[in-house]
Design a protein around this motif. Structure first.
Motif, PDB file in Angstrom:
ATOM      1  N   LYS A  29      -2.963   7.778  -2.901  1.00 43.78           N
ATOM      2  CA  LYS A  29      -2.515   6.404  -2.659  1.00 43.78           C
ATOM      3  C   LYS A  29      -2.988   5.297  -3.745  1.00 43.78           C
ATOM      4  N   PHE A  31       1.695   5.536  -0.383  1.00 45.68           N
ATOM      5  CA  PHE A  31       1.232   7.064  -0.328  1.00 45.68           C
ATOM      6  C   PHE A  31       2.190   7.797  -0.651  1.00 45.68           C
ATOM      7  N   SER A  75       2.846   3.202   8.850  1.00 41.58           N
ATOM      8  CA  SER A  75       3.581   3.477   7.559  1.00 41.58           C
ATOM      9  C   SER A  75       5.017   3.699   7.831  1.00 41.58           C
ATOM     10  N   PHE A  96      -3.676   0.994  -3.504  1.00 40.34           N
ATOM     11  CA  PHE A  96      -3.407  -0.372  -2.745  1.00 40.34           C
ATOM     12  C   PHE A  96      -4.011  -1.375  -3.786  1.00 40.34           C
ATOM     13  N   ALA A 119       2.830   1.257   3.644  1.00 34.28           N
ATOM     14  CA  ALA A 119       1.999   0.700   4.645  1.00 34.28           C
ATOM     15  C   ALA A 119       2.282  -0.547   5.006  1.00 34.28           C
ATOM     16  N   ASP A 120       2.389  -1.079   6.339  1.00 30.77           N
ATOM     17  CA  ASP A 120       2.612  -2.379   6.705  1.00 30.77           C
ATOM     18  C   ASP A 120       1.074  -3.104   6.962  1.00 30.77           C
ATOM     19  N   TYR A 121       0.837  -3.705   6.089  1.00 30.75           N
ATOM     20  CA  TYR A 121      -0.775  -4.435   6.363  1.00 30.75           C
ATOM     21  C   TYR A 121      -0.553  -5.613   7.034  1.00 30.75           C
ATOM     22  N   TYR A 178       1.049  -1.214  -0.078  1.00 26.18           N
ATOM     23  CA  TYR A 178       0.022   0.112   0.074  1.00 26.18           C
ATOM     24  C   TYR A 178       0.760   1.229   0.009  1.00 26.18           C
TER      25      TYR A 178
END
Lengths: 113, 115
Positions: free
Chosen positions: B49, B34, B103, B51, B94-96, B32
């Motif tokens: 952004k 940004f 982030s 994703f 981002a760390d999902y 993800y």
């Protein structure tokens, strides 16, 4: 609509003094909250994040601590400031989840002398 | 761990010229991504952004970015720069793996616009 407040805007403190920076969010419930530090000419370093009241995760070992006494209040503290604590401190919130935007406050510029 | 590299610390362009800010990421899965903009002494504002879906993402203020998986890049572009675009630009991934919405940010690129 949601808004995020930080205060003070600017702070000059002597080495060894305590610190308390406050961040509040309006218009949303149970946000994820974040504290970042931005040193001069550098990117953002995540210091702490919180996914709920009383839940604090620290990303880096340091002289600072964070607390979340209420759902929409996030406080950054120190008992004794160091010169290296100088920087621009940003609070942010999101609704949670990796794809969600973070919304940033206006920041607090801290100078430790 | 994920990381973001913005190779250009400072870029200067003339008003009306095109702009491309580079961003390379390191992440083990589909990221993800940004782009945020920061005016002097202010907080950050989201520009756009990515994703999933279309790899060309449109954002605010006439900005767009293209996700290129083969190059691990997410470069920001604008066809014609305005003086008000002078600011610092941050790319983030981002760390999902968690729901914390964390982030990792790059070190930023400062954009100067010449009249």
């Amino acid at each position: 609509s949601q808004t995020i407040h930080q205060w003070p805007a600017t702070l000059v403190q002597p080495v060894g003094s305590p610190l308390s920076l406050e961040c509040t969010v309006e218009g949303t419930s149970n946000p994820n909250l974040y504290w970042y530090r931005q040193a001069a000419g550098r990117g953002l370093q995540l210091l702490f994040y919180s996914v709920g009241i009383g839940q604090i995760s620290s990303e880096v070992p340091q002289n600072l601590s964070a607390s979340r006494p209420q759902d929409r209040q996030f406080i950054l503290s120190s008992k004794k400031l160091l010169l290296s604590d100088s920087g621009f401190y940003l609070c942010a919130w999101s609704v949670g989840g990796a794809s969600e935007t973070q919304y940033f406050g206006p920041g607090t510029r801290l100078l430790v002398l | 761990a994920q990381s973001v590299t913005q190779p250009d610390i400072h870029i200067t362009v003339s008003e009306g010229a095109s702009l491309e800010l580079r961003c390379n990421y390191s992440y083990g899965a589909t990221p993800y991504l940004f782009w945020y903009v920061q005016s002097p002494g202010q907080g950050l504002q989201l520009l756009l952004k990515y994703f999933s879906g279309d790899t060309l993402v449109q954002g605010i203020k006439g900005f767009e970015a293209e996700f290129k998986r083969s190059q691990s890049s997410f470069n920001l572009r604008k066809p014609s720069v305005h003086w008000s675009d002078a600011a610092e630009y941050f790319c983030a991934v981002a760390d999902y793996n968690t729901n914390a919405g964390k982030s990792t940010f790059g070190d930023g690129t400062t954009l100067t616009v010449k009249p």
